[in-house]
Design a protein around this motif. Structure first.
Motif, PDB file in Angstrom:
ATOM      1  N   TRP A  12       0.828  -1.201   0.000  1.00 56.08           N
ATOM      2  CA  TRP A  12       0.000   0.000   0.000  1.00 56.08           C
ATOM      3  C   TRP A  12       0.865   1.254   0.000  1.00 56.08           C
ATOM      4  O   TRP A  12       0.463   2.296  -0.461  1.00 56.08           O
ATOM      5  CB  TRP A  12      -0.973  -0.005   1.188  1.00 56.08           C
ATOM      6  N   ARG A  13       2.096   1.134   0.499  1.00 51.38           N
ATOM      7  CA  ARG A  13       2.980   2.301   0.540  1.00 51.38           C
ATOM      8  C   ARG A  13       3.527   2.660  -0.833  1.00 51.38           C
ATOM      9  O   ARG A  13       3.821   3.810  -1.098  1.00 51.38           O
ATOM     10  CB  ARG A  13       4.140   2.060   1.507  1.00 51.38           C
ATOM     11  N   SER A  14       3.662   1.684  -1.697  1.00 55.11           N
ATOM     12  CA  SER A  14       4.229   1.968  -3.015  1.00 55.11           C
ATOM     13  C   SER A  14       3.162   2.278  -4.059  1.00 55.11           C
ATOM     14  O   SER A  14       3.474   2.692  -5.161  1.00 55.11           O
ATOM     15  CB  SER A  14       5.094   0.801  -3.482  1.00 55.11           C
ATOM     16  N   LYS A  15       1.908   2.109  -3.714  1.00 53.47           N
ATOM     17  CA  LYS A  15       0.808   2.368  -4.641  1.00 53.47           C
ATOM     18  C   LYS A  15       0.528   3.875  -4.709  1.00 53.47           C
ATOM     19  O   LYS A  15       0.687   4.589  -3.730  1.00 53.47           O
ATOM     20  CB  LYS A  15      -0.446   1.627  -4.150  1.00 53.47           C
ATOM     21  N   SER A  16       0.090   4.329  -5.863  1.00 48.31           N
ATOM     22  CA  SER A  16      -0.373   5.710  -6.004  1.00 48.31           C
ATOM     23  C   SER A  16      -1.871   5.724  -5.724  1.00 48.31           C
ATOM     24  O   SER A  16      -2.625   4.944  -6.313  1.00 48.31           O
ATOM     25  CB  SER A  16      -0.114   6.228  -7.409  1.00 48.31           C
ATOM     26  N   TRP A  17      -2.291   6.586  -4.826  1.00 46.27           N
ATOM     27  CA  TRP A  17      -3.695   6.674  -4.427  1.00 46.27           C
ATOM     28  C   TRP A  17      -4.316   7.909  -5.053  1.00 46.27           C
ATOM     29  O   TRP A  17      -3.699   8.965  -5.098  1.00 46.27           O
ATOM     30  CB  TRP A  17      -3.807   6.739  -2.902  1.00 46.27           C
ATOM     31  N   LYS A  18      -5.547   7.795  -5.501  1.00 47.19           N
ATOM     32  CA  LYS A  18      -6.256   8.924  -6.090  1.00 47.19           C
ATOM     33  C   LYS A  18      -6.779   9.828  -4.979  1.00 47.19           C
ATOM     34  O   LYS A  18      -7.372   9.359  -4.012  1.00 47.19           O
ATOM     35  CB  LYS A  18      -7.413   8.423  -6.958  1.00 47.19           C
ATOM     36  N   THR A  19      -6.544  11.123  -5.134  1.00 45.88           N
ATOM     37  CA  THR A  19      -7.026  12.090  -4.151  1.00 45.88           C
ATOM     38  C   THR A  19      -8.442  12.535  -4.505  1.00 45.88           C
ATOM     39  O   THR A  19      -8.930  12.279  -5.609  1.00 45.88           O
ATOM     40  CB  THR A  19      -6.117  13.339  -4.091  1.00 45.88           C
ATOM     41  N   ILE A  20      -9.063  13.248  -3.589  1.00 44.83           N
ATOM     42  CA  ILE A  20     -10.394  13.812  -3.818  1.00 44.83           C
ATOM     43  C   ILE A  20     -10.363  14.738  -5.035  1.00 44.83           C
ATOM     44  O   ILE A  20     -11.309  14.810  -5.797  1.00 44.83           O
ATOM     45  CB  ILE A  20     -10.869  14.597  -2.561  1.00 44.83           C
ATOM     46  N   GLU A  21      -9.244  15.435  -5.223  1.00 47.83           N
ATOM     47  CA  GLU A  21      -9.102  16.382  -6.326  1.00 47.83           C
ATOM     48  C   GLU A  21      -8.813  15.695  -7.661  1.00 47.83           C
ATOM     49  O   GLU A  21      -8.752  16.344  -8.694  1.00 47.83           O
ATOM     50  CB  GLU A  21      -7.986  17.397  -6.033  1.00 47.83           C
ATOM     51  N   GLY A  22      -8.569  14.375  -7.647  1.00 50.02           N
ATOM     52  CA  GLY A  22      -8.314  13.649  -8.882  1.00 50.02           C
ATOM     53  C   GLY A  22      -6.842  13.480  -9.226  1.00 50.02           C
ATOM     54  O   GLY A  22      -6.508  12.899 -10.256  1.00 50.02           O
ATOM     55  N   THR A  23      -5.945  13.968  -8.383  1.00 47.49           N
ATOM     56  CA  THR A  23      -4.516  13.764  -8.593  1.00 47.49           C
ATOM     57  C   THR A  23      -4.115  12.458  -7.910  1.00 47.49           C
ATOM     58  O   THR A  23      -4.960  11.752  -7.362  1.00 47.49           O
ATOM     59  CB  THR A  23      -3.698  14.944  -8.025  1.00 47.49           C
ATOM     60  N   THR A  24      -2.825  12.147  -7.914  1.00 49.78           N
ATOM     61  CA  THR A  24      -2.367  10.955  -7.217  1.00 49.78           C
ATOM     62  C   THR A  24      -1.498  11.356  -6.032  1.00 49.78           C
ATOM     63  O   THR A  24      -0.901  12.443  -6.017  1.00 49.78           O
ATOM     64  CB  THR A  24      -1.572  10.008  -8.141  1.00 49.78           C
ATOM     65  N   HIS A  25      -1.450  10.471  -5.053  1.00 51.10           N
ATOM     66  CA  HIS A  25      -0.699  10.731  -3.821  1.00 51.10           C
ATOM     67  C   HIS A  25      -0.053   9.431  -3.357  1.00 51.10           C
ATOM     68  O   HIS A  25      -0.698   8.389  -3.341  1.00 51.10           O
ATOM     69  CB  HIS A  25      -1.636  11.276  -2.737  1.00 51.10           C
ATOM     70  N   SER A  26       1.196   9.517  -2.971  1.00 53.97           N
ATOM     71  CA  SER A  26       1.917   8.353  -2.461  1.00 53.97           C
ATOM     72  C   SER A  26       1.920   8.378  -0.941  1.00 53.97           C
ATOM     73  O   SER A  26       1.968   9.452  -0.333  1.00 53.97           O
ATOM     74  CB  SER A  26       3.363   8.380  -2.969  1.00 53.97           C
ATOM     75  N   LEU A  27       1.890   7.208  -0.337  1.00 53.86           N
ATOM     76  CA  LEU A  27       1.962   7.119   1.121  1.00 53.86           C
ATOM     77  C   LEU A  27       3.372   6.784   1.591  1.00 53.86           C
ATOM     78  O   LEU A  27       3.572   6.493   2.765  1.00 53.86           O
ATOM     79  CB  LEU A  27       0.953   6.088   1.634  1.00 53.86           C
ATOM     80  N   GLN A  28       4.341   6.836   0.680  1.00 51.27           N
ATOM     81  CA  GLN A  28       5.731   6.646   1.072  1.00 51.27           C
ATOM     82  C   GLN A  28       6.239   7.938   1.688  1.00 51.27           C
ATOM     83  O   GLN A  28       5.995   9.030   1.163  1.00 51.27           O
ATOM     84  CB  GLN A  28       6.600   6.291  -0.134  1.00 51.27           C
ATOM     85  N   ILE A  29       6.938   7.798   2.796  1.00 51.56           N
ATOM     86  CA  ILE A  29       7.507   8.966   3.462  1.00 51.56           C
ATOM     87  C   ILE A  29       8.974   8.677   3.780  1.00 51.56           C
ATOM     88  O   ILE A  29       9.377   7.521   3.868  1.00 51.56           O
ATOM     89  CB  ILE A  29       6.720   9.332   4.744  1.00 51.56           C
ATOM     90  N   PRO A  65     -11.619   3.121  -2.723  1.00 50.98           N
ATOM     91  CA  PRO A  65     -12.913   2.553  -3.128  1.00 50.98           C
ATOM     92  C   PRO A  65     -13.032   1.051  -2.922  1.00 50.98           C
ATOM     93  O   PRO A  65     -14.113   0.568  -2.590  1.00 50.98           O
ATOM     94  CB  PRO A  65     -13.014   2.928  -4.608  1.00 50.98           C
ATOM     95  N   ASP A  66     -11.944   0.324  -3.109  1.00 52.63           N
ATOM     96  CA  ASP A  66     -11.989  -1.131  -2.926  1.00 52.63           C
ATOM     97  C   ASP A  66     -11.655  -1.543  -1.497  1.00 52.63           C
ATOM     98  O   ASP A  66     -11.607  -2.729  -1.196  1.00 52.63           O
ATOM     99  CB  ASP A  66     -11.016  -1.811  -3.896  1.00 52.63           C
ATOM    100  N   LYS A  67     -11.392  -0.579  -0.656  1.00 54.84           N
ATOM    101  CA  LYS A  67     -11.048  -0.784   0.754  1.00 54.84           C
ATOM    102  C   LYS A  67      -9.799  -1.644   0.944  1.00 54.84           C
ATOM    103  O   LYS A  67      -9.664  -2.315   1.952  1.00 54.84           O
ATOM    104  CB  LYS A  67     -12.233  -1.345   1.540  1.00 54.84           C
ATOM    105  N   HIS A  68      -8.873  -1.595  -0.002  1.00 53.18           N
ATOM    106  CA  HIS A  68      -7.626  -2.359   0.135  1.00 53.18           C
ATOM    107  C   HIS A  68      -6.814  -1.832   1.315  1.00 53.18           C
ATOM    108  O   HIS A  68      -6.347  -2.605   2.150  1.00 53.18           O
ATOM    109  CB  HIS A  68      -6.800  -2.286  -1.148  1.00 53.18           C
ATOM    110  N   LEU A  69      -6.648  -0.517   1.356  1.00 50.19           N
ATOM    111  CA  LEU A  69      -5.886   0.094   2.451  1.00 50.19           C
ATOM    112  C   LEU A  69      -6.593  -0.126   3.780  1.00 50.19           C
ATOM    113  O   LEU A  69      -5.974  -0.506   4.774  1.00 50.19           O
ATOM    114  CB  LEU A  69      -5.706   1.592   2.173  1.00 50.19           C
ATOM    115  N   THR A  70      -7.881   0.081   3.788  1.00 51.96           N
ATOM    116  CA  THR A  70      -8.701  -0.092   4.993  1.00 51.96           C
ATOM    117  C   THR A  70      -8.571  -1.502   5.556  1.00 51.96           C
ATOM    118  O   THR A  70      -8.352  -1.689   6.755  1.00 51.96           O
ATOM    119  CB  THR A  70     -10.177   0.210   4.667  1.00 51.96           C
ATOM    120  N   GLN A  71      -8.683  -2.494   4.689  1.00 52.16           N
ATOM    121  CA  GLN A  71      -8.600  -3.882   5.128  1.00 52.16           C
ATOM    122  C   GLN A  71      -7.189  -4.250   5.550  1.00 52.16           C
ATOM    123  O   GLN A  71      -7.000  -4.923   6.567  1.00 52.16           O
ATOM    124  CB  GLN A  71      -9.091  -4.810   4.011  1.00 52.16           C
ATOM    125  N   GLU A  72      -6.203  -3.807   4.784  1.00 51.50           N
ATOM    126  CA  GLU A  72      -4.824  -4.159   5.123  1.00 51.50           C
ATOM    127  C   GLU A  72      -4.426  -3.594   6.489  1.00 51.50           C
ATOM    128  O   GLU A  72      -3.753  -4.246   7.269  1.00 51.50           O
ATOM    129  CB  GLU A  72      -3.854  -3.655   4.055  1.00 51.50           C
TER     130      GLU A  72
END
Length: 191
Positions: free
Chosen positions: A27-44, A115-122
């Motif tokens: 989940w950290r390497s995936k690009s997530w869609k933001t509310i604004e329609g851009t992408t956001h990474s959870l890597q820090i 939307p698929d709750k992948h992050l939520t479930q993981e």
């Protein structure tokens, strides 16, 4: 021979598709869609902290806690090596409803769709608002409530006696070693 290779590949693909998300992709390497329609990474970066807040636009506690979350995210911000991200799990709400929530309850940090709750479930989030504090490797430091104001559905204390999220962030900002801690988050079930 080609038939056996194709059959073997089909079996491997079938097996992989049934594995948990962590075995397929992080989940950290995936690009997530933001509310604004851009992408956001959870890597820090190493040594920094990720705070995820699971939200729902119509959840009364998500609405009530918006000022607290905005204040905390200002106090513990990117310049202090804290990265805040709101997560809207599932497909029960439209992007327009989420945007309206954020307009009426500005949080001051990026919000992503799950939307698929992948992050939520993981990450095993089960209610909104629920917060997770993770290190740069994705290891959980804290999971649960923001504080103990709500102690049961529709029941709130007149005085907050435990500021769980703030206490974890304060210790983290001082570089203290924090063993994983979990509290029971109270709120709307993630469906």
């Amino acid at each position: 021979m080609n038939f056996l290779i194709q059959a073997g590949l089909s079996i491997i693909i079938f097996i992989i598709s049934g594995l948990p998300l962590s075995a397929q992709t992080s989940w950290r390497s995936k690009s997530w869609k933001t509310i604004e329609g851009t992408t956001h990474s959870l890597q820090i970066p190493t040594g920094e902290t990720l705070i995820l807040i699971f939200l729902a636009p119509e959840c009364p506690l998500c609405i009530s806690y918006a000022p607290t979350l905005r204040l905390l995210s200002t106090q513990y911000s990117t310049k202090n090596k804290f990265h805040w991200v709101g997560v809207f799990p599932g497909t029960n709400y439209t992007v327009a409803e989420m945007k309206l929530y954020l307009t009426e309850n500005p949080l001051g940090f990026t919000c992503i769709l799950d939307p698929d709750k992948h992050l939520t479930q993981e990450l095993q989030a089960s209610v909104t608002p629920e917060c997770l504090v993770l290190d740069a490797a994705g290891k959980k430091i804290y999971q649960g409530r923001i504080d103990n104001w709500a102690y049961a559905l529709s029941k709130k204390r007149s005085v907050i006696t435990s500021h769980d999220l703030k206490e974890v962030l304060e210790k983290r900002s001082k570089g203290e070693k924090i063993p994983f801690r979990k509290t029971q988050a109270i709120g709307c079930l993630i469906e």
